[in-house]
Design an enzyme around this catalytic site. Sequence first.
Site, mmCIF file in Angstrom:
data_model
loop_
_atom_site.group_PDB
_atom_site.id
_atom_site.type_symbol
_atom_site.label_atom_id
_atom_site.label_comp_id
_atom_site.label_asym_id
_atom_site.label_seq_id
_atom_site.Cartn_x
_atom_site.Cartn_y
_atom_site.Cartn_z
ATOM 1 N N GLU A 265 53.190 83.349 74.626
ATOM 2 C CA GLU A 265 54.324 82.468 74.760
ATOM 3 C C GLU A 265 55.241 83.310 75.569
ATOM 4 O O GLU A 265 55.536 84.240 75.161
ATOM 5 C CB GLU A 265 54.882 82.236 73.266
ATOM 6 C CG GLU A 265 53.912 81.251 72.625
ATOM 7 C CD GLU A 265 54.335 80.885 71.138
ATOM 8 O OE1 GLU A 265 55.384 81.168 70.629
ATOM 9 O OE2 GLU A 265 53.721 80.077 70.326
ATOM 10 N N HIS B 212 57.480 76.071 70.695
ATOM 11 C CA HIS B 212 57.690 76.803 69.569
ATOM 12 C C HIS B 212 59.128 76.345 69.117
ATOM 13 O O HIS B 212 59.859 77.177 68.418
ATOM 14 C CB HIS B 212 57.434 78.329 69.599
ATOM 15 C CG HIS B 212 57.006 78.761 68.243
ATOM 16 N ND1 HIS B 212 56.431 79.885 68.520
ATOM 17 C CD2 HIS B 212 57.478 78.666 67.010
ATOM 18 C CE1 HIS B 212 56.103 80.359 67.099
ATOM 19 N NE2 HIS B 212 56.890 79.696 66.334
ATOM 20 N N ARG C 291 49.770 78.521 64.665
ATOM 21 C CA ARG C 291 49.982 79.686 65.788
ATOM 22 C C ARG C 291 48.775 79.233 66.650
ATOM 23 O O ARG C 291 47.707 78.749 66.563
ATOM 24 C CB ARG C 291 49.479 81.167 65.191
ATOM 25 C CG ARG C 291 50.561 81.620 64.388
ATOM 26 C CD ARG C 291 51.708 81.909 65.287
ATOM 27 N NE ARG C 291 52.725 82.650 64.544
ATOM 28 C CZ ARG C 291 53.736 81.943 63.929
ATOM 29 N NH1 ARG C 291 53.951 80.713 64.266
ATOM 30 N NH2 ARG C 291 54.759 82.485 63.566
#
Length: 632
Positions: A349, A368, A320
């Site tokens: 994000e 991601h 993360r």
Amino acid sequence: MATTSVSTASNLHTQTPQAFSSHSQNNSNPPSLHLSFSNSPISLQKLRLSAPNSGNSRASAILNVLKTEQHSESASDVQRDSDPVLKSSKPTILVSEKLGEAGIDLLRSFGNVECLYSLSPEDLCAKIGECDALIVRSGTKVTRQVFEAAKGRLKVVGRAGVGIDNVDLQAATEFGCLVVNAPTANTIAAAEHGIALLAAMARNVAQADASMKSGKWQRNKYVGVSLVGKTLAVMGFGKVGSEVARRAKGLGMNVIAHDPYAPADRARAIGVDLVSFDQAISTADFVSLHMPLTPTTNKIFNDTNFAKMKKGVRVINVARGGVIDEDALVRALDSGIVAQAALDVFTEEPPSKDSKLVQHENVTVTPHLGASTKEAQEGVAVEIAEAVVGALRGELSATAVNAPMVPPEVLSELAPYVTLAEKLGRLAVQLVAGGSGIQSVKVTYNSARDPDNLDTRLLRAMITKGIIEPISDAHVNLVNADFIAKQKGLRISEERTVVNSSSENPVESIQVQISNVNSKFASAVLEDGHVTIEGKVKYGIPHLIRVGSFSVDVSLDGNLILCRQVDQPGMIGQVGQILGERNVNVSFMSVGRTVKRTKAIMAIGVDEEPDKDTLKMIGEVSAIDEFVFLDL
Ligand SMILES: NC(=O)C1=CN([C@@H]2O[C@H](COP(=O)(O)OP(=O)(O)OC[C@H]3O[C@@H](n4cnc5c(N)ncnc54)[C@H](O)[C@@H]3O)[C@@H](O)[C@H]2O)C=CC1
Ligand SMILES: O=C(O)C(=O)COP(=O)(O)O
């Protein structure tokens, strides 16, 4: 007899249960209960059940534990779809991010599925009140506002992946909403992506690719570093971390790991030494991050810790973004402490277009993508769909993240005791007179089992449910029982008494005592001032076996009238006649007494609720000193 004091719970303030009594104190006023609990929160462990779909017996056993509304799970999908009434009772499942088709199909076979992939936070809040379940990936923030907007309807949030840092777990728990994740199906995908980033970074693949596409041929600029013989520190040796370690060993790397909670023998089995945080980061040539984002790991890679690293270290993050202080990483890259970084995840994000980190020439980035393989997405979709459907059916999910771990074999064994526990709670609280301030509830489990071999969290949750629900508008389930009890000031202490009987049954009997209160039924109060009842499971059916100091034997089913009368002939007939004349069917009857021809207690089970006049007539029978009607 050995007793062991265990733990406890919290605190309650409530209104009145429905109950009639001939001699109750403050009968016209709703009892205001004040209960106070010590703090013993349910631990938020992930469930690791060996048989997550182990069938209906387990499902029905715990139906009451998680369900707050009925869904017709017994009707087949075909019946349900063709029947407008059943169809309307289908749960609504909102899928807010792209999910594999196999998972969507599975969800459709059970509920009404709505896939809305671009909801703003406001739209999500507007929509959520119509939904029983919500399925998200990492892009949807399931905030407190979402749970508030759900107004109690949302029963389960499914996270189609591992990290649940985008779900406000505390709020979910407070609202009694189960959170489940899909913890296994994307492990390999994330590990492979970690290795892909490691190799791509070491050999400047992304930079060289961009350079060539812009028409250049820069062989000297993109000389890389070798992996073989280098030390890789895996930070977080869980599912992904250990798979990364295994693969890195295959590449000839020397792998060490840091994980305060991982067993050393699991690491040793794949040739990895577990070391301290400082040792890991100060000796590694490559540091790969695989820990969850928690308050402890938030920005754990900061200026201080980058300063401890070997100059020229390379950092990979597929965990993360928030575990890294991104500004500190930019500084470490600029100063050369960190030679390169490869990042799949970011604090925000998507990150802003002018992010210094993303634009840094020594940083390789992907949006991601760790879990984004076809295989992983199909697997995750099915894993989460099964978990959500199971939860909506009332099963305790194998992957719950905000409910206690109760293995399936324990669940099926405890099933009748779960019902007993809730009924005892309901019954005990209805014996409390209006205006009483309940200070605490004591639960004693009489069991032949070793105290360490008896998991009572489920039973405690159900006693709490039984006590709180008749006297408040709270919906209590396994997820929120301790929270609601604490919030309401209810203090529950537990004690286990080891009795000399067969240890085949997990519990011989359960005693519930409400301390220092006035009772609607004085006979339920022991000399020490506690309203006391006790129950046991007989032939799989919950029974009441004690009220105060009187032994009784009645199954806890339907409604119950408790009378205390002079122990003399004809009492059963008199009460039976009153009920019979008013068409109230008696399902069972039991008389208990302490001394012959003095006082006795009569427990009468009735199928229908007698009207006030009928109850009044029972109260007027001269030999009856007191009575109470209880709704089970
Ligand atoms: N980029 C992506 O698409 C993906 C990212 N992830 C992320 O990777 C993380 C790890 O996933 P899994 O391995 O499946 O989870 P896991 O729960 O199996 O492993 C996490 C490990 O971190 C350890 N840990 C906790 N606190 C720590 C600390 N302070 N220092 C060191 N270790 C600590 C835990 O003991 C555990 O062993 C997830 O939390 C998720 O955030 C997971 C899958 C895909
Ligand atoms: O499973 C995880 O923790 C992930 O980070 C994967 O996230 P995603 O489902 O791809 O948004």
